[in-house]
Design an enzyme around this catalytic site. Structure first.
Site, PDB file in Angstrom:
ATOM      1  N   TYR A  46       0.837  -1.204   0.000  1.00  0.00           N
ATOM      2  CA  TYR A  46       0.000   0.000   0.000  1.00  0.00           C
ATOM      3  C   TYR A  46       0.876   1.261   0.000  1.00  0.00           C
ATOM      4  O   TYR A  46       0.741   2.124  -0.869  1.00  0.00           O
ATOM      5  CB  TYR A  46      -0.930  -0.022   1.216  1.00  0.00           C
ATOM      6  CG  TYR A  46      -1.943   1.102   1.191  1.00  0.00           C
ATOM      7  CD1 TYR A  46      -2.955   1.140   0.237  1.00  0.00           C
ATOM      8  CD2 TYR A  46      -1.872   2.145   2.109  1.00  0.00           C
ATOM      9  CE1 TYR A  46      -3.871   2.179   0.205  1.00  0.00           C
ATOM     10  CE2 TYR A  46      -2.790   3.182   2.082  1.00  0.00           C
ATOM     11  CZ  TYR A  46      -3.782   3.192   1.124  1.00  0.00           C
ATOM     12  OH  TYR A  46      -4.679   4.228   1.095  1.00  0.00           O
ATOM     13  N   LYS A  50       1.358   3.718  -3.270  1.00  0.00           N
ATOM     14  CA  LYS A  50       0.940   5.129  -3.298  1.00  0.00           C
ATOM     15  C   LYS A  50       2.120   6.047  -3.598  1.00  0.00           C
ATOM     16  O   LYS A  50       1.978   7.059  -4.285  1.00  0.00           O
ATOM     17  CB  LYS A  50       0.292   5.518  -1.965  1.00  0.00           C
ATOM     18  CG  LYS A  50      -1.064   4.874  -1.727  1.00  0.00           C
ATOM     19  CD  LYS A  50      -2.154   5.499  -2.600  1.00  0.00           C
ATOM     20  CE  LYS A  50      -3.533   5.046  -2.164  1.00  0.00           C
ATOM     21  NZ  LYS A  50      -4.610   5.668  -2.926  1.00  0.00           N
TER      22      LYS A  50
END
Ligand code: UDP
Length: 213
Positions: A46, A50
């Protein structure tokens, strides 16, 4: 999506995250801080995903001049969250309303800054309406900082719950602290959150009561 924005000339928003700061050693976190992310940890897909998305947005902007906007979203909560999505506010409220144990991971001394959904949407809209040469990244979050134990206590009080607090193992790489520096959002967007945690909690408690969780 970046290719499509290039073809069509559309403005494109990257909904980034406070997770790009990882387990921050700078506190509160300004946008200029590069973060402290474990590239091979359990949260990395994650966090690094990002971070990579921000990189691609910047590369497309620099190389092709596409109109980008990057916002770094801090913990957000509000009505219409799923009861079992696993995040801390929904978990605690649903547990409290059912008089079930409140599950704190670790000792509850880790901190987070929680923003109410309406504040967040206002920040996002202002970002999309801002002038083209303001691309961010910009932090959108509420600088009010609370320990997870404080959050649990507030939820128990506001729901008049009989729930007890229990402590469970802390997930690997769980950040110890999180608080946005929103100086840039105030200056460029004239934005600051206006719904304090207690008020937002009352609203999400009413919502979860109304859907009978
Ligand atoms: N957390 C907790 N109990 C729960 C769910 C989460 O103590 O039932 C903790 C979690 O370990 C973290 C904090 O609450 O320290 C915020 O978790 P969440 O998943 O909501 O957001 P994030 O960690 O992505 O900021």
């Amino acid at each position: 999506m970046l290719g499509l924005a290039k073809q069509t000339g559309a403005k494109i928003l990257q909904a980034s995250t406070s997770e790009v700061y990882g387990d921050p050693v700078v506190h509160p976190q300004p946008e200029s801080y590069w973060g402290n992310v474990n590239p091979i940890g359990e949260r990395s897909c994650y966090d690094e995903g990002k971070r990579c998305a921000e990189t691609l947005f910047m590369d497309y902007h620099r190389k092709h001049g596409i109109r980008i906007k990057i916002v770094r979203i801090f913990n957000t909560y509000g009505p219409n969250m799923l009861a079992h999505d696993g995040r801390v506010v929904s978990n605690f409220v649903v547990q409290a309303l059912n008089n079930k144990d409140i599950t704190i991971y670790g000792d509850g001394m880790q901190t987070r800054s929680f923003q109410y959904i309406d504040d967040f949407i206002e920040g996002m809209v202002r970002m999309m309406d801002s002038r083209d040469d303001f691309i961010g990244p910009v932090n959108i979050g509420n600088p009010g900082e609370f320990t997870i134990l404080e959050l649990a206590e507030k939820v128990i009080k506001l729901t008049n719950s009989k729930s007890k607090i229990i402590f469970q193992p802390l997930p690997f790489d769980d950040p110890k602290q999180r608080k946005p520096d929103i100086t840039l959002a105030k200056k460029e967007l004239g934005w600051a959150p206006c719904i304090p945690l207690d008020e937002g909690l009352k609203r999400i408690i009413s919502y979860f009561k109304s859907v009978d969780v």
